[in-house]
Design a protein around this motif. Structure first.
Motif, mmCIF file in Angstrom:
data_model
loop_
_atom_site.group_PDB
_atom_site.id
_atom_site.type_symbol
_atom_site.label_atom_id
_atom_site.label_comp_id
_atom_site.label_asym_id
_atom_site.label_seq_id
_atom_site.Cartn_x
_atom_site.Cartn_y
_atom_site.Cartn_z
ATOM 1 N N LYS B 292 0.850 -1.184 0.000
ATOM 2 C CA LYS B 292 0.000 0.000 0.000
ATOM 3 C C LYS B 292 0.891 1.241 0.000
ATOM 4 O O LYS B 292 1.602 1.516 0.952
ATOM 5 C CB LYS B 292 -0.901 -0.009 1.238
ATOM 6 C CG LYS B 292 -1.940 -1.093 1.220
ATOM 7 C CD LYS B 292 -3.071 -0.785 2.215
ATOM 8 C CE LYS B 292 -4.174 -1.817 2.137
ATOM 9 N NZ LYS B 292 -3.760 -3.145 2.669
ATOM 10 N N ILE B 293 0.860 1.972 -1.109
ATOM 11 C CA ILE B 293 1.685 3.175 -1.214
ATOM 12 C C ILE B 293 0.972 4.320 -0.522
ATOM 13 O O ILE B 293 -0.146 4.677 -0.889
ATOM 14 C CB ILE B 293 1.938 3.534 -2.687
ATOM 15 C CG1 ILE B 293 2.651 2.370 -3.395
ATOM 16 C CG2 ILE B 293 2.781 4.809 -2.792
ATOM 17 C CD1 ILE B 293 2.795 2.539 -4.870
ATOM 18 N N SER B 294 1.612 4.882 0.515
ATOM 19 C CA SER B 294 0.950 5.995 1.195
ATOM 20 C C SER B 294 1.503 7.340 0.741
ATOM 21 O O SER B 294 0.876 8.364 0.925
ATOM 22 C CB SER B 294 1.086 5.849 2.719
ATOM 23 O OG SER B 294 2.394 5.543 3.077
ATOM 24 N N SER B 295 2.723 7.356 0.175
ATOM 25 C CA SER B 295 3.227 8.597 -0.405
ATOM 26 C C SER B 295 4.342 8.311 -1.384
ATOM 27 O O SER B 295 5.066 7.318 -1.259
ATOM 28 C CB SER B 295 3.686 9.554 0.711
ATOM 29 O OG SER B 295 5.042 9.863 0.590
ATOM 30 N N MET B 296 4.508 9.180 -2.369
ATOM 31 C CA MET B 296 5.538 8.975 -3.372
ATOM 32 C C MET B 296 6.087 10.322 -3.773
ATOM 33 O O MET B 296 5.344 11.294 -3.926
ATOM 34 C CB MET B 296 4.922 8.277 -4.575
ATOM 35 C CG MET B 296 5.936 7.877 -5.609
ATOM 36 S SD MET B 296 5.180 6.749 -6.766
ATOM 37 C CE MET B 296 6.464 6.588 -7.958
ATOM 38 N N GLN B 297 7.424 10.420 -3.870
ATOM 39 C CA GLN B 297 8.046 11.711 -4.153
ATOM 40 C C GLN B 297 9.152 11.545 -5.153
ATOM 41 O O GLN B 297 9.868 10.543 -5.143
ATOM 42 C CB GLN B 297 8.672 12.263 -2.871
ATOM 43 C CG GLN B 297 7.851 13.319 -2.176
ATOM 44 C CD GLN B 297 8.596 13.800 -0.965
ATOM 45 O OE1 GLN B 297 8.901 12.999 -0.076
ATOM 46 N NE2 GLN B 297 8.902 15.064 -0.932
ATOM 47 N N ASN B 298 9.319 12.518 -5.989
ATOM 48 C CA ASN B 298 10.452 12.553 -6.895
ATOM 49 C C ASN B 298 11.533 13.405 -6.227
ATOM 50 O O ASN B 298 11.303 14.551 -5.885
ATOM 51 C CB ASN B 298 10.005 13.190 -8.202
ATOM 52 C CG ASN B 298 10.967 12.856 -9.315
ATOM 53 O OD1 ASN B 298 12.082 12.440 -9.036
ATOM 54 N ND2 ASN B 298 10.532 13.031 -10.534
ATOM 55 N N LEU B 299 12.737 12.838 -5.988
ATOM 56 C CA LEU B 299 13.743 13.533 -5.185
ATOM 57 C C LEU B 299 14.860 14.125 -6.028
ATOM 58 O O LEU B 299 15.194 13.619 -7.094
ATOM 59 C CB LEU B 299 14.371 12.568 -4.182
ATOM 60 C CG LEU B 299 13.478 12.009 -3.085
ATOM 61 C CD1 LEU B 299 14.305 11.055 -2.240
ATOM 62 C CD2 LEU B 299 12.898 13.121 -2.231
ATOM 63 N N GLN B 300 15.459 15.220 -5.477
ATOM 64 C CA GLN B 300 16.702 15.735 -6.047
ATOM 65 C C GLN B 300 17.816 14.790 -5.613
ATOM 66 O O GLN B 300 17.830 14.328 -4.481
ATOM 67 C CB GLN B 300 16.988 17.143 -5.498
ATOM 68 C CG GLN B 300 16.092 18.226 -6.085
ATOM 69 C CD GLN B 300 16.215 18.289 -7.595
ATOM 70 O OE1 GLN B 300 17.315 18.387 -8.130
ATOM 71 N NE2 GLN B 300 15.083 18.203 -8.303
ATOM 72 N N PRO B 301 18.722 14.509 -6.502
ATOM 73 C CA PRO B 301 19.781 13.585 -6.097
ATOM 74 C C PRO B 301 20.687 14.218 -5.038
ATOM 75 O O PRO B 301 20.951 15.419 -5.078
ATOM 76 C CB PRO B 301 20.558 13.344 -7.388
ATOM 77 C CG PRO B 301 20.238 14.501 -8.259
ATOM 78 C CD PRO B 301 18.869 14.953 -7.886
ATOM 79 N N SER B 302 21.121 13.420 -4.083
ATOM 80 C CA SER B 302 22.081 13.894 -3.093
ATOM 81 C C SER B 302 23.422 13.245 -3.420
ATOM 82 O O SER B 302 23.503 12.341 -4.253
ATOM 83 C CB SER B 302 21.646 13.483 -1.693
ATOM 84 O OG SER B 302 21.820 12.097 -1.554
ATOM 85 N N LEU B 303 24.452 13.692 -2.751
ATOM 86 C CA LEU B 303 25.774 13.100 -2.966
ATOM 87 C C LEU B 303 25.751 11.617 -2.641
ATOM 88 O O LEU B 303 26.448 10.811 -3.227
ATOM 89 C CB LEU B 303 26.809 13.798 -2.096
ATOM 90 C CG LEU B 303 27.503 14.995 -2.711
ATOM 91 C CD1 LEU B 303 28.478 15.574 -1.729
ATOM 92 C CD2 LEU B 303 28.221 14.599 -3.996
ATOM 93 N N GLU B 304 24.920 11.276 -1.652
ATOM 94 C CA GLU B 304 24.816 9.881 -1.265
ATOM 95 C C GLU B 304 24.321 9.030 -2.438
ATOM 96 O O GLU B 304 24.813 7.932 -2.675
ATOM 97 C CB GLU B 304 23.865 9.755 -0.084
ATOM 98 C CG GLU B 304 23.919 8.404 0.572
ATOM 99 C CD GLU B 304 23.585 8.483 2.045
ATOM 100 O OE1 GLU B 304 23.162 9.562 2.505
ATOM 101 O OE2 GLU B 304 23.766 7.472 2.723
#
Lengths: 395, 339
Positions: B292-304
């Motif tokens: 069950k997907i409760s949230s989904m986000q497109n992220l900016q890449p981090s150095l990690e």
């Protein structure tokens, strides 16, 4: 620039180490308590013989049959013994006829030991051989036995020196005068007041404590700095690597000498030890002892990575040294193989020389052999240590 | 001037017995820049730094710092550099002033100059009040400030910092970072810093070298490094699944379009994906497994993410193992591998 900056950096490091030492209250207290404990322990294990001098009854047997109708060497020898004992009163001599009598009397308790001059004594001396003297002690009583052995050894060594000097003099008068002093100097000291076995032990403990504190202090001080990381702070400075080791050595030597002074004060104040020789010579000997040990300390430092290993290694080395170097027991009472091992320990010579100066008031000439051996030890060990240390520093 | 190199590292190699800790690395550091070596513990960053600061001898190769060879003119190099080591270079029983005086005197700085400099440096890190207190009584933050200041006694052209924010609270970390920036800006000091903290690298460094297994796997500015994954067709998504299960994670890793999956917390996944169909494939997979997907986000890449993308394993994973010696690295990084 080189030597001067090297020295000034060394002094900085030594100063830093000593400041740390003096800020460490508990450590400072232990610095005083440790030698005090050792002194008290030894004081109890080897109690004073009380009253006026030891005066241990010792029989002398002269079995010398002479050579060309002359028994002069043995007579001179006995006279020498008596002269020396008249000044120190460690022993009380009486004449006995045979070796068997001595054994009987020792067993009955009339005597504590004996000195036997064998029949070929004069012959050996006059024909240029070594004259052997037999020292008999009651080996069921280790303390007394050790005392008699120790004192006889001191006396006989002194007499040997006197005779050797005479012999050298007769060979080449000008040279001999330059090398040796008249033997009267060595006998000038008069042991006053109480003498006890502590007189025998105190100089050795002093030599041992000072040398050990440098030998243990150095690896511990350096490996600790390596472990904590402060060594890096010195290593990134544009200084000669030798100034690190020199500075550490200066600091540890000062610490060791401080302990030596504490022992000396305790020995004089609490245990009635009297110093017969020059106090300057005593300290010079302590410094020489330190020099002979520093190389060993540096080598150990170079091979141990952490403080714990350094300490364990030091303990392993310290124990045989404590007991084999004649600090607590005269070397002469040990089995021959142990005596041979003792000959490889600088502490043996340092303790011996200290004893001669402190108890018998010997001058430099009487301990020249020990001094030469200590210098040789130091020079060889330092020659090994410096390149080893340099390599370790640039891993 | 701006492009002049102050450090040139040439094929620098360090071996411990048969283990290669630093494997023939090459890079240049420009005068006045803040250069970061980023990587997990045991990647060879600290060993590199120790060689550059003349504390360890390279097995092979060398580096030129300010025109001097670290293997031949080490004492000349030492005059130009300062090092802030991971361990505190400080004697606890000496006061702040005595410590600085001791280390300063080893650099042959004239007495009056040194006295003045110590006062200035202590003022700089707000320790003037404590100058006559023994360093042993200082808090960790104060000690670290002292540690940094100690390295500045000889006014170094190059300052090496080995994990300067390790074990510091966020506030002290910020202070140290600000201090390094200020030093770089006002004195033009070149700074080389090792860290496994992404924040440090991201916020401080002009250029970052990512180090893994004794090699430099990427070297660029933070922005450019991030572009390598956000460009093209790589996307990072954060997915919160209310009934997250280990099986689901394994299933997601099995997808062709998925490059890496890391678990942020009990419910959230961070997934690096590629390809235009990636979103659909991931969602389909989750649904197929009854997630069950409760949230989904497109992220900016981090150095990690960059590190993860390039090396295939997480910085944190290896860092958390607390590996004390370089030698043990192998086993640890094996565990650290995700896929």
């Amino acid at each position: 620039m080189g030597a001067k900056t090297l020295f000034s950096h060394s002094m900085r490091i030594a100063w830093k180490d000593l400041t740390e030492l003096f800020r460490n209250r508990l450590g400072l207290v232990l610095l005083i308590v440790m030698p005090l404990f050792m002194m008290v322990m030894v004081g109890f294990i080897y109690p004073s013989n009380g009253g006026t001098g030891a005066n241990l009854p010792v029989g002398i047997v002269n079995e010398d049959s002479g050579f060309n109708n002359s028994t002069l060497p043995s007579q001179t020898f006995i006279m020498g013994l008596e002269i020396m004992n008249n000044q120190t009163h460690f022993l009380a001599f009486s004449n006995v006829t045979t070796m068997a009598d001595i054994k009987d009397m020792v067993q009955r308790g009339d005597l504590e030991g004996g000195i036997v001059i064998p029949s070929n004594f004069s012959q050996s001396i006059l024909t240029g051989e070594q004259g052997t003297v037999i020292v008999i002690t009651d080996n069921s009583n280790l303390q007394i036995s050790a005392q008699i052995n120790g004192y006889s050894q001191l006396y006989i060594e002194q007499l040997s020196t006197v005779l050797a000097q005479k012999n050298v003099q007769s060979l080449n008068a000008t040279n001999a005068l330059a090398v040796v002093n008249p033997y009267s100097i060595q006998l000038q000291g008069v042991v006053s007041g109480t003498t006890n076995y502590f007189d025998f032990v105190a100089p050795g403990i002093m030599a041992m404590t000072v040398m050990m504190s440098v030998m243990t202090g150095l690896p511990v001080a350096i490996s600790q700095e390596k472990e904590v990381g402060t060594m890096d702070g010195m290593m990134v400075a544009p200084i000669n690597r030798l100034s690190i080791i020199l500075g550490k050595t200066l600091g540890q030597t000062a610490r060791g000498l401080l302990q030596g002074v504490i022992i000396l004060v305790l020995a004089i104040g609490l245990f009635g030890v009297a110093i017969q020789g020059s106090i300057l010579l005593v300290f010079a000997l302590l410094l020489l002892g330190v020099f002979s040990f520093v190389g060993l300390g540096i080598v150990i430092t170079s091979f141990t990575k952490d403080q714990e290993t350094a300490q364990m290694l030091m303990m392993t080395l310290m124990f045989p040294m404590m007991f084999l170097s004649g600090v607590f027991f005269p070397i002469q009472t040990m089995p021959w193989y142990m005596q041979d091992i003792a000959k490889f320990m600088p502490l043996t010579y340092a303790a011996d020389a200290m004893r001669k100066v402190m108890v018998l008031g010997a001058g430099i000439s009487a301990i020249s052999t020990e001094i030469i051996i200590l210098i040789a030890f130091g020079a060889i060990m330092t020659a090994i240590a410096v390149p080893v240390f340099r390599r370790m520093m640039t891993r | 001037m701006a492009n002049e190199s102050i450090i040139e590292v040439k094929n620098l190699t360090k071996m411990f017995n048969k283990f290669t800790a630093v494997d023939g690395i090459n890079f240049d550091v420009k005068k006045g820049e803040i250069f970061g070596l980023l990587g997990p513990n045991g990647a060879g960053k600290s060993t590199t730094l120790r060689m550059l600061s003349t504390l360890a001898r390279p097995t092979k190769g060398t580096a030129i710092i300010g025109g001097f060879d670290i293997t031949k003119n080490d004492n000349e190099v030492r005059k130009l550099i300062g090092i802030v080591s991971e361990k505190m270079i400080m004697y606890n029983r000496l006061t702040a002033k005595e410590n600085l005086w001791f280390f300063g005197s080893l650099f042959n700085i004239p007495k009056d100059v040194l006295t003045k400099r110590i006062d200035e440096l202590l003022e700089l890190v707000q320790l003037t009040k404590w100058k006559n207190a023994q360093v042993g009584t200082f808090s960790t933050g104060m000690r670290q400030r002292m540690n940094v200041v100690r390295a500045l006694l000889n006014l170094p052209q190059v300052l090496f910092l080995d994990e300067p924010t390790l074990g510091l609270d966020p506030q002290s970390s910020v202070e140290i970072r600000e201090f390094i920036k200020k030093l770089n800006r006002e004195n033009g000091t070149t700074v080389v810093i090792t860290t496994h903290m992404m924040v440090d690298a991201d916020l401080l460094c002009d250029r970052i070298a990512i180090v893994d297994h004794g090699r430099i796997v990427a070297l660029d500015t933070s922005a450019n490094l991030k572009k390598t994954i956000s460009g093209a067709d790589t996307t990072i998504i954060s997915l919160e699944i209310s009934n997250l299960s280990p099986e689901l994670i394994t299933a997601l890793r099995g997808l062709n379009c998925v490059d890496a999956v890391t678990q942020e917390n009990t419910l959230t996944l961070r997934i690096i994906v590629h390809g235009s169909e990636a979103f659909d494939s991931v969602i389909d997979k989750v649904r197929a497994m009854n997630g069950k997907i409760s949230s989904m986000q497109n992220l900016q890449p981090s150095l990690e993410d960059v590190f993860l993308h390039i090396t295939g394993h997480q910085v944190r994973d290896t860092a958390d193992q607390k590996i004390p010696q370089e030698h043990k690295r192998f086993g640890a990084s094996q565990q650290g591998r995700i896929r």
